[in-house]
Design an enzyme around this catalytic site. Sequence first.
Site, PDB file in Angstrom:
ATOM      1  CD  GLU A  83      -0.264   6.748 -15.272  1.00  0.00           C
ATOM      2  OE1 GLU A  83      -0.032   5.827 -14.474  1.00  0.00           O
ATOM      3  OE2 GLU A  83      -1.236   6.752 -16.057  1.00  0.00           O
ATOM      4  NE  ARG A  93      -4.255  -2.103 -27.096  1.00  0.00           N
ATOM      5  CZ  ARG A  93      -4.995  -1.392 -27.938  1.00  0.00           C
ATOM      6  NH1 ARG A  93      -5.498  -1.943 -29.006  1.00  0.00           N
ATOM      7  NH2 ARG A  93      -5.249  -0.116 -27.699  1.00  0.00           N
ATOM      8  CB  CYS A 146       2.231   7.230 -22.320  1.00  0.00           C
ATOM      9  SG  CYS A 146       1.296   8.288 -23.435  1.00  0.00           S
ATOM     10  CG  HIS A 169      -2.172   8.073 -19.335  1.00  0.00           C
ATOM     11  ND1 HIS A 169      -1.309   7.123 -18.834  1.00  0.00           N
ATOM     12  CD2 HIS A 169      -1.964   8.093 -20.682  1.00  0.00           C
ATOM     13  CE1 HIS A 169      -0.627   6.599 -19.843  1.00  0.00           C
ATOM     14  NE2 HIS A 169      -0.999   7.162 -20.967  1.00  0.00           N
TER      15      HIS A 169
HETATM   16  N1  PCA Z   1      -1.074   7.953 -25.445  1.00  0.00           N
HETATM   17  C1  PCA Z   1      -0.287   6.769 -25.764  1.00  0.00           C
HETATM   18  C2  PCA Z   1       0.889   7.271 -26.527  1.00  0.00           C
HETATM   19  C3  PCA Z   1       0.590   8.676 -26.886  1.00  0.00           C
HETATM   20  C4  PCA Z   1      -0.601   9.030 -26.100  1.00  0.00           C
HETATM   21  O1  PCA Z   1      -1.120  10.140 -26.063  1.00  0.00           O
HETATM   22  C5  PCA Z   1       0.077   5.944 -24.518  1.00  0.00           C
HETATM   23  O2  PCA Z   1      -0.679   5.956 -23.548  1.00  0.00           O
HETATM   24  O3  PCA Z   1       1.101   5.279 -24.529  1.00  0.00           O
END
Ligand code: PCA
Length: 213
Positions: A83, A93, A146, A169
């Site tokens: 990111e 959501r 996140c 991610h």
């Molecule tokens: N993914 C979610 C929150 C926790 C996770 O592992 C997100 O992308 O916000």
Amino acid sequence: MPGTVLLTGFEPFGGDPLNPSWEVARQLDGCVLAGGQRVQALQLPCVFRTAWPVLRQAIEAGPAPDLVMALGLAASRTELCVERVALNWVDARIPDNAGEQPLDQPILPGAPLAWRSRLPVKAMVQAIQAVGAPAAVSYTAGTFVCNQLLFLLSDYLERHPGLRGGFMHLPPFSHQAGEPGVPIGLQVKAVKAALEAALAQQQDLALVGGSLD
Ligand code: PCA
């Protein structure tokens, strides 16, 4: 002297039995990286109110880590995404694990609309690809827990210039060839390579990595 890397993953959320981000962090716990740094894994709650306080407490609990890397699941992605940007905005959501579902509001009123990662994100993408895993620079971490964690970490890093940190991610795990996602073993290798690249490089590489749409 090499220190530690604080590597976080989230607990499961949204009804899933496991969260790949924690499974990967857990597998790397105690691992010693190429530069001698030891990985320390920490699970974070998927809860808006507590995720950052738990991470902040861990950052401040001992000697400052050489790197803080947070991981999260992005179920719709097919690549490991480093990111670049954290947005000062939340728009959930689904409810978090405490049942909270904040809509359309800034995370820190008065703070800038976004912070950018100061990590060498393109060097990290290159390092992940070099171990054979799909990777990309991402310009949105979403609008859920996140992104909020990355924004609050980034805001903290702005005020603690000696400290380095960021967010990746992960796609879902695939269990057999042809299934969407990336196998767990390859994700573990890829995250390790990304950590080593982030530690080894202060400056990013001037590589093409943006997107047109
Ligand atoms: N993914 C979610 C929150 C926790 C996770 O592992 C997100 O992308 O916000």
